[in-house]
Design a protein around this motif. Structure first.
Motif, PDB file in Angstrom:
ATOM      1  N   ALA A 169     -38.010  21.257  -0.776  1.00  0.00           N
ATOM      2  CA  ALA A 169     -37.318  21.467  -2.052  1.00  0.00           C
ATOM      3  C   ALA A 169     -35.824  21.147  -1.947  1.00  0.00           C
ATOM      4  CB  ALA A 169     -37.515  22.904  -2.523  1.00  0.00           C
TER       5      ALA A 169
ATOM      6  N   LYS B 145     -34.961  26.087  -9.183  1.00  0.00           N
ATOM      7  CA  LYS B 145     -33.789  25.989  -8.303  1.00  0.00           C
ATOM      8  C   LYS B 145     -32.599  26.426  -9.136  1.00  0.00           C
ATOM      9  CE  LYS B 145     -35.411  21.829  -5.904  1.00  0.00           C
ATOM     10  NZ  LYS B 145     -35.020  20.451  -5.523  1.00  0.00           N
TER      11      LYS B 145
ATOM     12  N   LEU C 201     -42.980  26.751  -6.203  1.00  0.00           N
ATOM     13  CA  LEU C 201     -41.583  26.777  -6.633  1.00  0.00           C
ATOM     14  C   LEU C 201     -41.516  26.853  -8.150  1.00  0.00           C
ATOM     15  CD1 LEU C 201     -38.561  26.536  -5.861  1.00  0.00           C
ATOM     16  CD2 LEU C 201     -38.854  24.050  -6.017  1.00  0.00           C
TER      17      LEU C 201
ATOM     18  N   PHE D  95     -33.733  29.473  -4.645  1.00  0.00           N
ATOM     19  CA  PHE D  95     -35.062  28.969  -4.983  1.00  0.00           C
ATOM     20  C   PHE D  95     -35.934  30.155  -5.357  1.00  0.00           C
ATOM     21  CE2 PHE D  95     -33.137  26.068  -2.003  1.00  0.00           C
ATOM     22  CZ  PHE D  95     -33.441  24.821  -2.511  1.00  0.00           C
TER      23      PHE D  95
END
Length: 157
Positions: free
Chosen positions: A29, A96, A93, A80
């Motif tokens: 990520a 962000k 995820l 995150f």
């Protein structure tokens, strides 16, 4: 009985995600430039900064803070957020946070189902060594993504 089952699911999910190797999860990520094969300095570090139910599904999401490794200077810290309903083998995820700022330090809190970021950051005019802003940001989950709900930036005097 349903409330008890929901509490058990949340406890199980949080317990499973506690055993995740977050550095290896966060690395893709981060999208860091990859060094040569013998770069011993390239070590991704990640820390769990906060855990709490952000999606209102009864499961606790995990907020992990990390940045790309560098030999010359630090890179911006990013928060995150990983879904508490994820399997520990593949945490999902959700967002962000803090990408619009160059955070040099970052504290994370979860209050009222929102993520609060607070830390020292660099303005566009600041040298990489010296944060010149104190930034606070608040994010909320809108059902599909995290949206910044508030931001405040003050010059360090």
């Amino acid at each position: 009985m349903a409330a008890q089952a929901g509490a058990t699911i949340a406890a199980d999910a949080a317990g499973r995600l506690d055993r995740v190797d977050w550095a290896s999860v966060v690395e893709p990520a981060l999208n860091c430039p990859r060094p040569g094969p013998h770069a011993t300095w390239y070590v991704v570090r990640a820390r769990v900064a906060a855990v709490g139910d952000l999606t209102r599904d009864g499961r606790r999401e995990t907020v992990v803070v990390s940045s790309c490794p560098s030999t010359t200077s630090s890179n911006p810290l990013i928060a995150f957020v990983y879904d508490g309903a994820s399997k520990p083998s593949a945490p999902r995820l959700l967002g962000k946070l803090g990408k619009n700022r160059y955070f040099k330090s970052l504290k994370v809190a979860i209050r009222g189902g929102r993520v609060h970021l607070h830390g020292e950051a660099l303005s566009d005019q600041a040298p990489r060594c010296c944060p010149d802003l104190i930034v606070s940001q608040t994010y909320r989950w809108d059902g599909t993504q995290f949206r910044r709900a508030a931001e405040k930036a003050n010059r360090i005097t």
